[in-house]
Design an enzyme around this catalytic site. Structure first.
Site, short mmCIF file in Angstrom:
data_model
loop_
_atom_site.label_atom_id
_atom_site.label_comp_id
_atom_site.label_asym_id
_atom_site.label_seq_id
_atom_site.Cartn_x
_atom_site.Cartn_y
_atom_site.Cartn_z
N ARG A 123 0.98 -1.34 0.40
CA ARG A 123 -0.28 -0.01 0.14
C ARG A 123 0.56 1.25 0.07
O ARG A 123 0.18 2.67 0.76
CB ARG A 123 -0.74 -0.18 0.91
CG ARG A 123 -1.83 -1.25 1.04
CD ARG A 123 -3.26 -0.93 2.33
NE ARG A 123 -4.01 -1.72 2.09
CZ ARG A 123 -3.92 -3.35 2.46
NH1 ARG A 123 -2.95 -3.49 3.63
NH2 ARG A 123 -4.81 -4.16 2.67
N LYS A 144 3.31 11.18 -10.88
CA LYS A 144 2.25 10.67 -11.04
C LYS A 144 2.79 9.65 -11.93
O LYS A 144 4.17 9.01 -12.45
CB LYS A 144 2.06 11.27 -13.18
CG LYS A 144 0.93 12.66 -12.46
CD LYS A 144 0.49 12.77 -14.25
CE LYS A 144 -0.39 13.49 -14.32
NZ LYS A 144 -0.78 14.66 -15.66
N GLU A 186 9.72 17.23 -24.56
CA GLU A 186 9.11 18.33 -23.10
C GLU A 186 9.78 19.26 -22.95
O GLU A 186 8.75 19.99 -22.09
CB GLU A 186 9.21 16.40 -22.77
CG GLU A 186 8.67 15.39 -22.91
CD GLU A 186 6.35 16.28 -22.19
OE1 GLU A 186 6.67 16.84 -21.42
OE2 GLU A 186 5.99 15.00 -22.31
N LYS A 228 8.01 21.98 -14.16
CA LYS A 228 7.01 21.57 -13.91
C LYS A 228 6.93 21.00 -12.06
O LYS A 228 6.00 21.25 -11.23
CB LYS A 228 8.20 19.96 -13.84
CG LYS A 228 7.31 18.52 -13.58
CD LYS A 228 6.37 18.82 -14.65
CE LYS A 228 4.52 16.80 -14.19
NZ LYS A 228 5.88 16.24 -14.91
N GLU A 238 -3.95 17.80 -10.02
CA GLU A 238 -4.18 17.99 -11.33
C GLU A 238 -5.48 18.03 -11.05
O GLU A 238 -6.55 17.89 -11.89
CB GLU A 238 -3.91 16.77 -12.57
CG GLU A 238 -4.04 17.30 -13.66
CD GLU A 238 -3.19 16.54 -14.89
OE1 GLU A 238 -5.18 16.15 -15.63
OE2 GLU A 238 -2.87 15.96 -14.96
N ARG A 242 -2.28 21.66 -12.86
CA ARG A 242 -1.61 20.93 -13.15
C ARG A 242 -1.70 20.45 -14.92
O ARG A 242 -0.78 19.86 -15.41
CB ARG A 242 -1.47 20.01 -12.60
CG ARG A 242 0.16 18.51 -12.83
CD ARG A 242 -0.20 17.85 -12.13
NE ARG A 242 1.00 16.53 -12.49
CZ ARG A 242 1.79 16.11 -11.47
NH1 ARG A 242 1.74 15.77 -9.94
NH2 ARG A 242 2.66 15.02 -11.75
N ASN A 246 -0.26 19.20 -19.98
CA ASN A 246 -0.27 18.50 -20.81
C ASN A 246 -0.52 19.06 -22.89
O ASN A 246 -1.67 17.91 -23.49
CB ASN A 246 -2.18 17.77 -19.99
CG ASN A 246 -1.90 16.68 -19.40
OD1 ASN A 246 -0.54 16.04 -18.79
ND2 ASN A 246 -3.17 16.56 -18.50
N HIS A 249 -0.63 16.22 -25.46
CA HIS A 249 -0.44 14.70 -25.37
C HIS A 249 -1.67 14.53 -25.11
O HIS A 249 -2.14 13.34 -25.66
CB HIS A 249 -0.56 14.97 -23.14
CG HIS A 249 0.97 15.40 -22.91
ND1 HIS A 249 1.80 16.53 -23.37
CD2 HIS A 249 1.38 14.15 -22.03
CE1 HIS A 249 2.97 16.28 -23.14
NE2 HIS A 249 3.21 14.79 -22.45
N HIS A 253 -1.01 11.23 -26.90
CA HIS A 253 -1.16 9.56 -26.38
C HIS A 253 -2.41 8.75 -27.36
O HIS A 253 -1.93 8.20 -27.09
CB HIS A 253 -2.22 9.81 -25.16
CG HIS A 253 -1.18 10.87 -24.23
ND1 HIS A 253 -1.75 11.00 -22.27
CD2 HIS A 253 0.24 10.72 -23.58
CE1 HIS A 253 -0.80 11.20 -22.08
NE2 HIS A 253 0.68 10.66 -22.36
N HIS A 266 7.35 8.99 -26.99
CA HIS A 266 6.38 9.77 -26.71
C HIS A 266 6.93 11.37 -27.34
O HIS A 266 6.21 11.56 -27.46
CB HIS A 266 6.76 9.58 -25.27
CG HIS A 266 5.70 10.24 -24.33
ND1 HIS A 266 4.16 10.18 -24.29
CD2 HIS A 266 6.32 11.44 -23.39
CE1 HIS A 266 4.17 11.79 -23.67
NE2 HIS A 266 5.15 11.82 -23.24
#
Length: 364
Positions: A123, A144, A186, A228, A238, A242, A246, A249, A253, A266
């Site tokens: 956990r 993330k 990026e 960042k 987010e 935040r 993206n 993206h 994606h 990517h």
């Protein structure tokens, strides 16, 4: 060594950037309360392992740490639940407990996968990011973590902040030219969303960046990580700001998913996506210079700006429907309103994006 901090209260952590700082890893771990009594699991891929795994294990061993390793295949396909299961097996067999620490040694795939393993194991245990690619300056910061589903990228994951980011720029020397170019996507993105002067700087210093000139690449990575860190410090999960990270993206994606995460890297997919976002900005009435400058700086570092002809627009649209940014029949889209400034729009019609995809096939 350059130092930044991600300010998240009790979850705050440092980002350390420097040439050859891998040798300081034990002292950096100790600063964060990670001592030799804590078992370590180093997760990396089979390409990074050839160059950097043994040096990391050796420096840890010399300092009295007990570390085991787990190696996955390089590439996006390793971000899977199957690989997560394999990592948990390794952790259990090595006797990792709640006080143990996972070290992510590699690029974005390794960082996302190892971070998610750390978030899930018992956990949640601590982990450390050791990025070895230009691209990972983005993914290693912010917490993330996750794996892919066959229908959507990063759809299974968790927010789990690292204990620290140790970025040894000496590791970048083993990258291919394509990997460097993809990583700069990026870097440029952080300028496009936050700092117009940094976009100019990237364009002016493109040759030095591609050559990994030490001062230029260190500066670029520092600024990228700084942007960042500032964004994440204001919006960790987010809920608002935040989302600007993206940019490019939503389309990017989808391109990766359609290709089965095998064809476009990517950063290459995000480059095409940012050109698409710039085209959308013009369609919405913003300055056409947004499109021309975005495209120009990406081309300056050799990134693709055109959608490959064999990609099916309908498949791309279908992939976007599974994206986390699709809500109530509308797309949530990051739209550049100027170079260095974006806005979050939740009213973008799917038909507009369908038209943009067609236009991306016609890019010069």
């Amino acid at each position: 060594m350059r130092r930044l901090n991600v300010d998240l209260g009790e979850r705050s952590y440092p980002i350390l950037i420097g040439h050859g700082i891998m040798g300081q890893l034990p002292s950096l771990l100790a600063e964060r309360g990670i001592k030799p009594v804590h078992k370590l699991l180093v997760i990396t891929d089979d390409q990074v392992a050839k160059h950097h795994l043994q040096p990391v294990l050796s420096v840890l061993s010399d300092a009295g740490y007990t570390a085991v390793s787990h190696i996955v295949a390089a590439g996006e396909e390793s971000k899977s639940l199957e690989q997560l299961d394999n990592i948990v097996t390794t952790a259990l067999e090595a006797g990792l407990d709640r006080n143990s620490v996972i070290i992510a040694l590699g690029g974005g795939v390794v960082g996302d996968l190892a971070g998610f393993a750390a978030a899930c194991y018992m956990r949640g245990i601590r982990f450390v990011q050791m990025p070895t690619t230009v691209l990972a300056h983005d993914s290693s910061v912010g917490g993330k973590t996750g794996v892919n589903h066959r229908l959507a990228k990063n759809i299974i994951g968790a927010f789990h902040q690292p204990e620290l980011v140790c970025y040894d720029t000496a590791t970048l020397s083993t990258l291919s030219e394509r990997d460097i170019r993809a990583g700069l996507s990026e870097v440029i993105k952080h300028g496009l969303i936050w700092d117009a002067s940094f976009v100019d700087w990237c364009e002016d210093h493109a040759e030095e960046l591609l050559a990994l000139e030490p001062e230029a690449i260190a500066h670029a990575l520092y600024i990228g990580c700084q942007v960042k860190a500032q964004v994440v410090s204001q919006d960790e999960r987010e809920n608002g700001l935040r989302a600007i990270l993206n940019l490019g993206h939503t389309i990017g994606h989808a391109l990766e998913a359609v290709a089965g995460y095998k064809e476009l890297q990517h950063g290459e997919a995000i480059s095409i996506g940012m050109v698409g976002a710039a085209r959308l900005a013009v369609r919405l009435g913003y300055d056409p210079e947004i499109y021309t400058r975005t495209k120009r700086v990406l081309q300056k570092v050799g990134l693709p700006v055109r959608l490959p002809e064999h990609y099916d627009p309908e498949q791309i649209m279908e992939a976007m429907m599974h994206d986390k940014k699709f809500k109530d029949g509308k797309m949530v889209f990051i739209v550049p309103v100027a170079i260095g400034k974006v806005e979050i729009r939740n009213d973008i019609e799917a038909a507009w994006i369908r038209a943009i995809i067609d236009e991306l096939k016609q890019e010069a």
